[in-house]
Scaffold this motif. Sequence first.
Motif, PDB file in Angstrom:
ATOM      1  N   LEU B 100       3.961  -3.146  -3.481  1.00 51.92           N
ATOM      2  CA  LEU B 100       3.404  -1.794  -3.344  1.00 51.92           C
ATOM      3  C   LEU B 100       1.963  -1.848  -2.826  1.00 51.92           C
ATOM      4  O   LEU B 100       1.604  -1.135  -1.871  1.00 51.92           O
ATOM      5  CB  LEU B 100       3.458  -1.109  -4.715  1.00 51.92           C
ATOM      6  N   LEU B 101       1.170  -2.714  -3.430  1.00 51.74           N
ATOM      7  CA  LEU B 101      -0.231  -2.816  -3.013  1.00 51.74           C
ATOM      8  C   LEU B 101      -0.328  -3.352  -1.579  1.00 51.74           C
ATOM      9  O   LEU B 101      -1.120  -2.835  -0.775  1.00 51.74           O
ATOM     10  CB  LEU B 101      -0.980  -3.735  -3.984  1.00 51.74           C
ATOM     11  N   SER B 102       0.490  -4.336  -1.254  1.00 54.41           N
ATOM     12  CA  SER B 102       0.471  -4.887   0.104  1.00 54.41           C
ATOM     13  C   SER B 102       0.843  -3.821   1.126  1.00 54.41           C
ATOM     14  O   SER B 102       0.217  -3.714   2.190  1.00 54.41           O
ATOM     15  CB  SER B 102       1.460  -6.046   0.223  1.00 54.41           C
ATOM     16  N   LEU B 103       1.856  -3.012   0.790  1.00 56.61           N
ATOM     17  CA  LEU B 103       2.288  -1.957   1.721  1.00 56.61           C
ATOM     18  C   LEU B 103       1.185  -0.934   1.930  1.00 56.61           C
ATOM     19  O   LEU B 103       0.924  -0.504   3.057  1.00 56.61           O
ATOM     20  CB  LEU B 103       3.549  -1.267   1.189  1.00 56.61           C
ATOM     21  N   LEU B 104       0.510  -0.565   0.839  1.00 51.08           N
ATOM     22  CA  LEU B 104      -0.553   0.446   0.958  1.00 51.08           C
ATOM     23  C   LEU B 104      -1.733  -0.095   1.762  1.00 51.08           C
ATOM     24  O   LEU B 104      -2.325   0.630   2.573  1.00 51.08           O
ATOM     25  CB  LEU B 104      -1.007   0.892  -0.425  1.00 51.08           C
ATOM     26  N   VAL B 105      -2.061  -1.364   1.533  1.00 54.65           N
ATOM     27  CA  VAL B 105      -3.192  -1.952   2.267  1.00 54.65           C
ATOM     28  C   VAL B 105      -2.856  -2.041   3.755  1.00 54.65           C
ATOM     29  O   VAL B 105      -3.660  -1.662   4.618  1.00 54.65           O
ATOM     30  CB  VAL B 105      -3.539  -3.348   1.676  1.00 54.65           C
ATOM     31  N   ILE B 106      -1.648  -2.501   4.052  1.00 57.00           N
ATOM     32  CA  ILE B 106      -1.274  -2.654   5.464  1.00 57.00           C
ATOM     33  C   ILE B 106      -1.148  -1.275   6.124  1.00 57.00           C
ATOM     34  O   ILE B 106      -1.469  -1.091   7.301  1.00 57.00           O
ATOM     35  CB  ILE B 106       0.010  -3.502   5.607  1.00 57.00           C
ATOM     36  N   TYR B 107      -0.749  -0.288   5.340  1.00 57.74           N
ATOM     37  CA  TYR B 107      -0.697   1.081   5.855  1.00 57.74           C
ATOM     38  C   TYR B 107      -2.116   1.562   6.189  1.00 57.74           C
ATOM     39  O   TYR B 107      -2.355   2.144   7.251  1.00 57.74           O
ATOM     40  CB  TYR B 107      -0.055   2.015   4.822  1.00 57.74           C
ATOM     41  N   GLY B 108      -3.050   1.295   5.256  1.00 60.97           N
ATOM     42  CA  GLY B 108      -4.434   1.711   5.465  1.00 60.97           C
ATOM     43  C   GLY B 108      -5.019   1.097   6.724  1.00 60.97           C
ATOM     44  O   GLY B 108      -5.659   1.784   7.531  1.00 60.97           O
TER      45      GLY B 108
END
Lengths: 309, 188
Positions: B100-108
């Motif tokens: 979840l955190l990786s997805l949000l960071v890569i999204y950002g």
Amino acid sequence: MLSIHARQVLAKAVLPILILLAVGLVLLGLVRRPSVDGVRLMATDFMAPAYHGLVWPQERVKVWLTDLRGATDLAKENARLRDENRALRHWYDVAVALAAENGRLKKSLHWIPETVPQYVTGRVTRDDGGPYSRAVLLDVGSGHDVRIGDVALDAAGLLGRVTEVGPHTVRVLMINDDASRIPVTLGSSHGDAIMAGDDTASPRLIFYPQDHHPVEGERVETRGQSTMPAGLPVGTVHYSAPNRPVVVPDADLDRLDIVRVFDYGDDDSQAPDAPGRVRVKKLPQNPLTGPLPFSWLPNLPDMPGRGGQ
Amino acid sequence: MVAENSTPHLHSAVEPKQTFRRALDMAARAAMPSLFIVFSAILLSAPFGIPGQAQLQFGIAMCTVWFWAYSRPRSMPALAVFLCGLVVEIFSFGPPGTVLLSLLVIYGVAHHWRYGLSRLGFIAGWLIFSVFAALASFFQWALVCLHAVALLSPAPGLFQAALTIGIYPSLTALFVWGRRTFANPDQA
């Protein structure tokens, strides 16, 4: 209705808030892992029928392929099976003779029969490992009595232990998981060791006696401890490198289908209270400072270590 | 030109009439990337016995979020990334929160650099994605080590990173086609 400015601020704040929530989930996972795994187990319970539906075509294709392969090589397969049957018949006779002998010996020794463990059989719902762990989920149906710590075996040998229990599904941590530590006994050298999983196909042997190194090819069995009974087949010793003994498991850890979960109970091996144990009387503070009460004894030589010099 | 306006011929003064069916069609097309992540996460959690299934779950989610976040952010809002990440978390058994955190960071990152990334060529975009995929896998490995209080082998993490980087071109080809056709809300 929000103003344009407020909406812009809100739009910019959404991602940081979501990232904070994700960080919260990471911390929750570090502190309270079982609660997160419980939610995952519930989801798997819910999805179990769908998983059966998803893998059904694959299973059918596998069955067809096996049939096809068998049909193309019937004569050779028949010959192989006949040989195997002959060998098995011999081993059956040996096993019957040994069982009869074992029964006679146990009778003459007044052997107390061991309790028969309760077990449930389940199908592997899904491989639940992920990159860093080795675990499977079993569908054991409703109304089961599986407890955490129960032992899972396939047809050939030890598979792992139950770590989470759901209404229909249980999670089994396999013996090659990095978190798995199983006390084992080596068959011929009778040394004890710990079998430690390391996420590879063959778990390592550690803490074995330094004067009795494991022997290549010797049998490895479980050592009785709490819920783990003694004598369950685990595998054979193999040296993957010098001074690096590993266990080649009997169980086929890569292709699991039907698994049995045994409940051996955990309160059978409690040591009884020692009867007749007496409290040790406290000695006086300086018992030897005064003169000895036995004046009639001859002078005794100084005892070593008493500092008589 | 921003990549999300990829079909300028449809932005004419004459728009089709907004009916309920069309609104539903548009919503379905816009939700296509999120649905792709959700369905692949559920599908890959079934016991097919395919090697690297769990790593593929992570890889597909990462590639999808990265591509849609920079090429059509309207189809991949932050909330959708969060919900998709939660679904992937529920249907995997890795350390909680890391995907979840990786997805949000890569999204950002992709969303913030979307104008620059749209101008860059495919290879440059792939290289930048590779760096972040490797960082995410390293982060996951570090958390597992922290949880186990031991230094585990980084090989599974490296395999996951390699698989994620490796599937990116083929998934990009699928997404580029989807952006023009079935996942294009303008064609509803």
